[in-house]
Design a protein around this motif. Structure first.
Motif, PDB file in Angstrom:
ATOM      1  N   THR A 144       0.830  -1.196   0.000  1.00  0.00           N
ATOM      2  CA  THR A 144       0.000   0.000   0.000  1.00  0.00           C
ATOM      3  C   THR A 144       0.867   1.249   0.000  1.00  0.00           C
ATOM      4  OG1 THR A 144      -1.785  -1.138   1.134  1.00  0.00           O
ATOM      5  CG2 THR A 144      -1.748   1.246   1.333  1.00  0.00           C
ATOM      6  N   ARG A 145       1.887   1.231   0.842  1.00  0.00           N
ATOM      7  CA  ARG A 145       2.752   2.401   0.936  1.00  0.00           C
ATOM      8  C   ARG A 145       3.491   2.643  -0.379  1.00  0.00           C
ATOM      9  NH1 ARG A 145       7.646   2.844   2.446  1.00  0.00           N
ATOM     10  NH2 ARG A 145       7.800   0.829   3.458  1.00  0.00           N
TER      11      ARG A 145
ATOM     12  N   THR B  32       2.513   1.859  -3.271  1.00  0.00           N
ATOM     13  CA  THR B  32       1.553   2.373  -4.246  1.00  0.00           C
ATOM     14  C   THR B  32       1.392   3.885  -4.098  1.00  0.00           C
ATOM     15  OG1 THR B  32       0.404   0.276  -4.048  1.00  0.00           O
ATOM     16  CG2 THR B  32      -0.762   2.039  -5.192  1.00  0.00           C
ATOM     17  N   TYR B  33       1.202   4.325  -2.856  1.00  0.00           N
ATOM     18  CA  TYR B  33       1.067   5.767  -2.626  1.00  0.00           C
ATOM     19  C   TYR B  33       2.320   6.515  -3.091  1.00  0.00           C
ATOM     20  CZ  TYR B  33      -3.188   5.387   0.282  1.00  0.00           C
ATOM     21  OH  TYR B  33      -4.462   5.189   0.733  1.00  0.00           O
TER      22      TYR B  33
ATOM     23  N   ILE C 161       2.346   6.996  -6.816  1.00  0.00           N
ATOM     24  CA  ILE C 161       1.471   8.097  -7.231  1.00  0.00           C
ATOM     25  C   ILE C 161       2.177   9.438  -7.014  1.00  0.00           C
ATOM     26  CG2 ILE C 161      -0.686   9.331  -6.755  1.00  0.00           C
ATOM     27  CD1 ILE C 161      -1.930   6.655  -6.022  1.00  0.00           C
TER      28      ILE C 161
ATOM     29  N   ARG D 223      -4.217  -1.942  -6.538  1.00  0.00           N
ATOM     30  CA  ARG D 223      -4.385  -0.818  -5.610  1.00  0.00           C
ATOM     31  C   ARG D 223      -4.535   0.491  -6.384  1.00  0.00           C
ATOM     32  NH1 ARG D 223      -2.372  -4.609  -2.450  1.00  0.00           N
ATOM     33  NH2 ARG D 223      -2.392  -4.341  -0.175  1.00  0.00           N
TER      34      ARG D 223
ATOM     35  N   GLN E 289      -8.020   0.597  -7.598  1.00  0.00           N
ATOM     36  CA  GLN E 289      -9.009   0.919  -6.560  1.00  0.00           C
ATOM     37  C   GLN E 289      -9.080   2.420  -6.341  1.00  0.00           C
ATOM     38  OE1 GLN E 289     -10.896  -1.186  -4.943  1.00  0.00           O
ATOM     39  NE2 GLN E 289      -9.859  -3.114  -4.577  1.00  0.00           N
ATOM     40  N   LEU E 290      -7.914   3.058  -6.363  1.00  0.00           N
ATOM     41  CA  LEU E 290      -7.861   4.481  -6.063  1.00  0.00           C
ATOM     42  C   LEU E 290      -8.279   5.335  -7.228  1.00  0.00           C
ATOM     43  CD1 LEU E 290      -4.530   4.909  -4.087  1.00  0.00           C
ATOM     44  CD2 LEU E 290      -6.854   5.149  -3.215  1.00  0.00           C
ATOM     45  N   GLU E 291      -7.783   5.002  -8.406  1.00  0.00           N
ATOM     46  CA  GLU E 291      -7.933   5.904  -9.544  1.00  0.00           C
ATOM     47  C   GLU E 291      -8.915   5.397 -10.591  1.00  0.00           C
ATOM     48  OE1 GLU E 291      -6.189   8.814  -9.798  1.00  0.00           O
ATOM     49  OE2 GLU E 291      -4.798   8.612  -8.132  1.00  0.00           O
TER      50      GLU E 291
END
Lengths: 820, 358, 169
Positions: free
Chosen positions: C16-17, C19-20, C23, C51, C54-56
């Motif tokens: 998760t980290r 992935t952020y 971005i 991931r 899911q976000l974008e």
């Protein structure tokens, strides 16, 4: 292809096995069918309500692994559900898995390790250690020196348990070195391997249970927590239990919640898990004591108390739904499955013991409570305060039990009081009240009993209130207060040396009226359409009259000895038929595990005590067209009739003389009475072990004399004769309502729902088929040649330490049956 | 026991019995649905000047334990319950709820039909309320005349900077009404924390050479905070990892061009499912939320949504697209509340570690 | 003895980290392509892509890179497998499970260049265990785990190993 799912039933009811799993299976079947599954059930319990469903394949077989494997193979079962049949189902699922291995069907909801951890404490402890979670600390020792090493390490008190003991397994507690000296050698000697386990004692800890749901994506939800009033040392089922948790601060509850989630994750639970904890009140440290990965009484309590759709959700999750997407009935708000329930009421579960009934039956018992379950049932009390919940649970549990009279407490000597405080008995709540009355301080009591002082302050308050009420007859402010804290009209009447009707009228005149509040999982935050209510005396009432044509059905209350499960079955069947006949049904009961509380069976439910005053309050709200009452509630029936209400009585057997312990046989001729005519259904033989029915024998019914009928109400009746009657002979014997246990058995072996026919006769809506069936009797196309009902009483020895033979017709809680 | 009354601006009257201090009190009323954590809730500065209604019917059995305080003493102006435990029986607690409120001159009222009250407030939204001896015209006149302050943060933020020392990362917390839980969490990471008042300037912050910035939670309306703070956030987020909590989250949103509005039905509880968008996982956290992000104003800004409340779709977390800066609406400090909600602190400290080159 | 040093939860958090951070570093996800190094790098890459999606709500292509033919420690020649995504002018995130000597990554870069001309290549690894033999550095690291050269690091992924974890032996 549709999934073929086999539910493993729970077999005979008994200690710790009321109707909660049957209730869960019934709801689960509905959920599975809705998803297009084909459902099978294996069970030999004639009282099973689920097994009476016509949309399920029922296998009536002994519950053992061999039979299970046969059923699985013969029907091409693709998945088995072990979570709605109590411990039996868990054990069997594990055994079946051992036998069939990878070839076997999927076990829904539970992983192999959790099945193992449920059976094997040592394995559970190993897993907990691996996850750095606290389990009961234990050390193995094979010499007195090692026993002492262990005690020094764990610190006193410790419990010593012999490994592979000769004779009965004992847990011996040592408070200090002196006591340990006395028991160490003995415990080692009792072990066949000369080994003992030394456990750190957790006696006196608080017992807490948390119930969580988990989906395969690792979404975890806490559904509820239960706090036992009694500390570790008394079996949890015998303890007074409260939800929500009262005496733990937030960080402790959060730690336990997080631990429960870790365990659910570790065991890859899909659906339901209950984790039991013991919390040390001295420092808030805790240990995990047990896992219960199936639907049991605590889950059922939480389901009732929170209004959370437990069974639909656990069914969906076990089949692989995500919590976010799980299907729940449309009466719930959309996000209800995901919302952690929060409560704005208090629910108390009060155990029901049967020492009294046994003593009336001339059987000696030891009333002391310990780590082995003694209670056979429970009631709940619901209120907006602990006091109110306690008062309601107490009167629900003991309204008919004379031995529970508080007057008896006055006769105890001071040393008896102390002895019973330390070694509690079934009546301890009254004992605690008595001790407070005698001036024991709260701190003394907390010290002696290890019960949190919080509860004593509450008891003190209740007692003071009773004294105040008694000293001020007809004081309206005190009456309001008494009602606010849950005292019944009956109790107030007693305190005022009056009668309940006068108190009630006085209450009415002063506009002190009950308000009903909804059970829903959001504590008022969200609008939910709710059908379950409880009473309290506040300002806002949420329960409006359901409709113009309703039937109020009074449940049979707590399990006691004998026909608890069968009575639950009977009332559920009756309730369902009234609904089918077009009535809106309102149900009233106080047993959280009762089948009548299955949501589909009625339109509205009240969780209330069943005293006359409680029932009259509901009658006033609902103004039912008819009220259905079990036949043993004679006083209630008379009061209702006197009030001009239409009462439908479901005839229920009264206690007959205990004759069955003799090694003799009784002949029972079973009738359907349509209100005018007796129709013989079947002849059966009863001994203290079993009831037998032979199809070939039934010809005898053809030319049988019709006995005199002393009852007026339509129903199922039984004529008891000492020996096999001959044709034409005048029948000598006694007519009685058919015992509920026999009713359920008769339904199962005839494949006819006699109770449904009965309801139709009560309502004058019998069908031509019903009448044709009755007219044809005793000619009947029996599906089996032979059927046997077996009374199960072995558990009495284990739980109650009773060695004398019991009258099973009266006392046996559990039955199984077989057919050929 | 003395009868007292809870009166609402809309004219409703609820009868009850006095506990705590015998004072008359005014404030904005809200209901909280948590079943545990009453002490943490009462002492949270976010509830400064408010009157709390607990839906849990029995409050007080666990007593008061100063280690669970979120500020020095209660922040609420009044406490409404159905039943209150008069004595503390828990061995680890130092006094009862009644003594605590008495000592701090906060009145309580018990034996109120809190379920009816909750169902009423659920329809009306929050409003002004008062706990009084008599529900007469005078009491209502006074209540209606009450003007709620827009100086909540001024009243709860520290007037001057202080240090909560540690041996780890150098974290600056900007105090908008800080609760102790945030400091407790940072302590767990052994952070060296400097708490600055909400009037801190860019220079004051940067002079401390922070490894990370926390914008604390706090009471009141985010629009009452001077615009200088938004400018400060805009600059800081480019320079150091930043975590906004509660009011801090709302300010982070405003600083990045996202609008914030009052909610009609506020969230005060710990049982709402909150979805973390990136993993599609559900978690639970304590919420104390009276304002929310206006969803339609996010598009075109440099932030994106990380968390959503599944009961009403309200936004519970934002993150900057270009900088290690994010914010959560809920409380990640577990005081009170679920343990899984602490993830944002882990994530924040990870960012700080990365920045420090660890 | 095998010891789990990163559990499933921590591994999920690390992804998760990362992935952020992707971005942040790329100012969004435009023009992004993920290329996973077989076997486990592919699955880790897919988790990152999930991931991002899911976000974008935008699908990110994930390529599978087989580098067996590029490794300098392979004696025999193995046929080169072409990459199944277009990387020309793209911002490529190269993903592997463990970063160790750097030789695998060098081989992967060779393979990438044979398949096109990316605008930028960034490296994301779940574990950086040190002991570099080449001047290679990861842009996104899930977990720095200092190890002895004697120890073995095993990254398990659900799809291949039945569980998510990092173990040390």
């Amino acid at each position: 292809m549709a999934e073929k799912i086999l539910l493993i039933g729970g077999s005979a009811n008994g200690f710790g096995r009321e109707t909660e799993s049957d209730s869960a299976s019934y709801q689960m079947v509905s959920a599975l069918l809705k998803r297009g599954c084909e459902v099978f059930l294996i069970d030999d319990n004639p009282d099973s309500f689920t097994a009476s469903r016509t949309d399920v394949h029922v296998e009536v077989l002994d519950l053992n692994a061999e039979n299970l494997v046969k059923v699985i193979i013969a029907n091409g079962i693709t998945g088995i559900v072990p979570t709605v049949g109590g411990t039996t189902a868990i054990r069997l699922a594990f055994e079946v898995q051992q036998i069939l291995g990878d070839q076997g069907p999927k076990v829904y909801g539970l992983s192999t390790p959790v099945l193992k951890a449920t059976q094997n404490t040592k394995y559970l402890q190993e897993r907990l250690q691996q996850w750095h979670l606290p389990a009961v600390q234990t050390r193995l020792a094979s010499t007195p020196g090692e026993v002492f090493d262990a005690a020094r390490e764990l610190e006193f008190p410790v419990v010593v348990r012999s490994i592979a003991p000769q004779g009965q397994a004992l847990r011996m507690q040592a408070e200090d070195a002196e006591e340990l000296d006395q028991i160490a050698e003995d415990a080692l000697a009792r072990s066949l391997t000369h080994q003992v386990n030394v456990d750190k004692s957790i006696r006196g800890y608080k017992e807490i249970a948390l119930i969580v749901m988990r989906d395969f994506r690792d979404t975890n939800v806490l559904i509820g927590g239960i706090e036992d009033m009694d500390p570790v040392g008394i079996h949890s089922a015998d303890s007074i239990a409260i939800t929500p948790i009262q005496t733990l601060a937030d960080p402790v509850v959060q730690t336990l919640r997080h631990t429960a989630f870790k365990i659910a994750r570790g065991f890859d639970i899909k659906g339901l898990l209950q984790v039991r904890f013991a919390v040390n009140p001295e420092d808030d440290s805790y240990v995990v004591t047990r896992l219960v990965p199936y639907y049991d009484r605590k889950v059922s309590l939480i389901e009732g108390a929170t209004g959370y759709p437990m069974v639909p959700v656990m069914t969906g999750l076990m089949l692989g739904d995500r919590l976010e997407k799980v299907h729940i009935p449309s009466s719930y708000a959309e996000h209800t499955a995901m919302l952690e329930p929060t409560m704005d009421h208090v629910v108390m579960r009060f155990p029901v013991f049967t020492f009294g009934e046994l003593e009336l039956g001339g059987i000696e018992t030891n009333r002391r409570l310990d780590t082995i379950q003694k209670s056979v049932g429970a009631t709940i009390g619901v209120g907006r305060s602990l006091e109110e919940a306690l008062e309601k649970a107490l009167r629900a549990a003991h309204f008919s039990n004379r031995i529970f009279s508080p007057d008896l407490m006055g006769e105890l000597t001071d040393s008896q009081v102390i002895a019973q405080l330390i070694h509690p008995q079934d009546n301890r709540i009254l004992l605690l009240l008595e001790a407070i009355r005698r001036g024991y301080t709260v701190d003394e009591l907390a010290e002696l009993t290890h019960i949190d002082a919080f509860f004593f302050y509450k008891l003190q308050k209740i007692m003071q209130l009773e004294i105040d009420v008694q000293e001020h007859p007809w004081d309206i402010e005190l009456m309001k207060k008494a009602k606010y804290y849950g005292l019944s009209d009956g109790l107030i009447a007693k305190l005022w040396s009056s009668v309940y009707d006068s108190v009630r009228r006085y209450r009415w005149d002063n506009n002190v009226l009950p308000t009903y509040k909804a059970f829903e999982p959001s504590a008022g935050e969200f609008q939910e359409s709710v059908s379950q209510f409880y009473s309290t005396f506040e300002t806002e009432n949420e329960s409006e009259r359901l409709g113009q044509n309703t039937v109020l059905i009074i449940g049979t209350g707590a399990f006691r000895l004998g026909d608890g499960a069968a009575a639950s079955y009977v009332m559920a069947m009756v309730s369902d038929e009234y609904k089918r006949q077009g009535y809106e049904t309102v149900l009233m009961n106080n047993n959280p595990h009762d089948l009548t509380f299955i949501p589909q069976l009625s339109d509205k439910q009240y969780f209330e005590p069943l005293e006359i005053s409680d029932i009259m309050n509901v009658v006033e709200v609902e103004q039912p067209t008819r009220i259905v009452v079990p036949g043993n509630r004679i006083k209630l029936i008379n009061s209702l009739k006197a009030a001009g209400l239409k009462v439908d009585v479901i005839a229920r057997e009264k206690y007959l003389e205990s004759t069955l312990t003799d090694p003799k046989e009784e002949i029972l001729i079973n009738y359907f009475f349509d209100g005018a005519e007796l129709h013989p259904i079947v002849l059966s033989h009863q001994t203290n072990r079993q009831v037998n029915i032979e199809t070939a024998e039934q010809v005898v019914l053809r030319d049988l004399d019709v006995p005199e009928m002393p009852f007026a109400e339509p129903g199922l009746y039984q004529f008891v004769v000492p020996k096999m009657p001959a044709p034409g002979m005048k029948l000598q014997g006694e007519m009685r309502p058919m015992p509920f246990t026999h009713v359920a058995f008769l339904d199962k072996i005839s494949h006819v729902d006699w109770l449904r026919i009965l309801v139709r006769f009560i309502l004058n809506t019998s069908t031509p088929d019903d009448e044709a069936l009755l007219d044809r009797l005793p000619e009947f196309d029996w599906p089996y040649e032979r059927a046997v009902l077996h009374y199960q009483d072995a558990e009495f020895k284990e739980h109650m330490n009773i060695q004398v033979p019991l009258d099973n017709g009266q006392f046996a809680m559990g039955v199984t049956y077989e057919v050929e | 026991m003395a009868k007292r009354y809870l009166i609402l601006e809309d004219g409703s009257v609820y009868e009850g019995v006095a506990f705590g201090a015998p004072a008359t009190t005014f404030g904005e009323i809200f209901f909280h649905t948590a079943m545990t954590g009453y002490q943490e809730i009462m002492t949270n500065p976010i509830y400064h000047n408010q009157i709390v209604v607990f839906t849990m019917p029995t409050i007080g059995a666990a007593g008061i334990n100063h280690r669970a305080d979120e500020a020095i003493g209660p922040m609420v102006k009044g406490v409404v319950v159905r039943e209150v435990a008069e004595v503390s029986t828990n061995r680890l607690q130092s006094m009862s709820l009644h003594e605590f409120l008495l000592r701090h001159n906060v009145p309580g009222i018990s034996q109120v039909d809190t379920r009816a009250l909750t169902r009423h407030l659920r329809e009306t939204g929050s409003q002004k309320a008062s706990i009084v001896d008599y529900p007469d015209d005078h009491a209502f006149d006074q209540l209606r005349a009450l003007v709620l302050t827009n100086q909540e943060v001024q009243q709860t933020s520290t007037p001057r900077a202080y240090v909560n020392p540690g041996r780890g990362a150098n974290i600056v917390v900007i105090d908008f009404g800080l609760k102790n839980g945030i400091l407790r969490m940072l302590n767990d990471y052994d952070a060296n924390v400097t708490v600055l008042p909400y009037t801190a300037t860019l220079e004051e912050v940067l002079n401390l050479d922070p490894d990370g910035i926390v914008l604390s939670s706090g009471p009141g309306n985010p629009h009452d905070i001077p615009d200088e703070m938004l400018t400060l956030i805009q600059t800081l987020q480019q320079k150091v990892p930043l975590l906004g909590i509660g009011l801090g989250h709302e300010l982070f949103a405003l600083a990045n061009g996202v609008q914030v509005e009052p909610m009609r039905i506020e969230h005060h509880g710990m049982n709402h499912p909150i979805r973390e968008q990136i993993t599609n996982q559900i978690m639970y956290a304590t919420q104390a939320q009276g304002y929310q992000i206006v969803k339609s104003t996010i598009k075109g800004t440099d932030v994106f949504v990380t968390h959503v409340d599944l009961t009403d779709g309200s936004i519970q977390g934002l993150r900057h697209r270009n900088y290690p800066a994010f914010s959560v609406q809920f409380f990640p400090d577990t005081a009170p509340g679920p343990v899984e909600a602490t993830q944002p602190f882990d994530d924040f400290m990870d960012m700080v570690t990365v920045r420090r080159g660890g | 003895m095998t010891k789990e040093i990163v559990d499933a939860m921590a591994m999920q958090r690390a992804l998760t980290r990362i992935t952020y951070e992707i971005i942040e570093k790329n100012k969004g996800i435009n023009n992004l392509v993920i290329v996973g190094i077989k076997t486990r790098g592919v699955f880790i890459g897919k988790h990152i892509a999930e991931r991002l999606q899911q976000l974008e709500s935008a699908e990110i292509p994930v390529g599978e890179l087989d580098i067996s033919s590029y490794r300098d420690d392979q004696a025999e020649t193995i046929a080169k497998q072409p990459l199944d995504v277009n990387i020309d002018g793209k911002r490529v995130i190269l993903v592997d499970d463990v970063l160790y000597t750097g030789r695998t990554i060098r081989a992967a870069l060779d393979a990438l260049m044979d398949n096109g001309r990316p605008a930028v290549v960034n490296l994301a690894v779940l574990v950086d265990r040190g002991h570099r033999e080449l001047p290679i550095r990861a842009d996104f690291v899930g977990k720095n785990i200092p190890t002895s050269a004697m120890e073995r690091i095993q990254v398990n992924v659900e799809e291949v190993d039945g569980r998510d974890s990092v173990e040390i032996e």
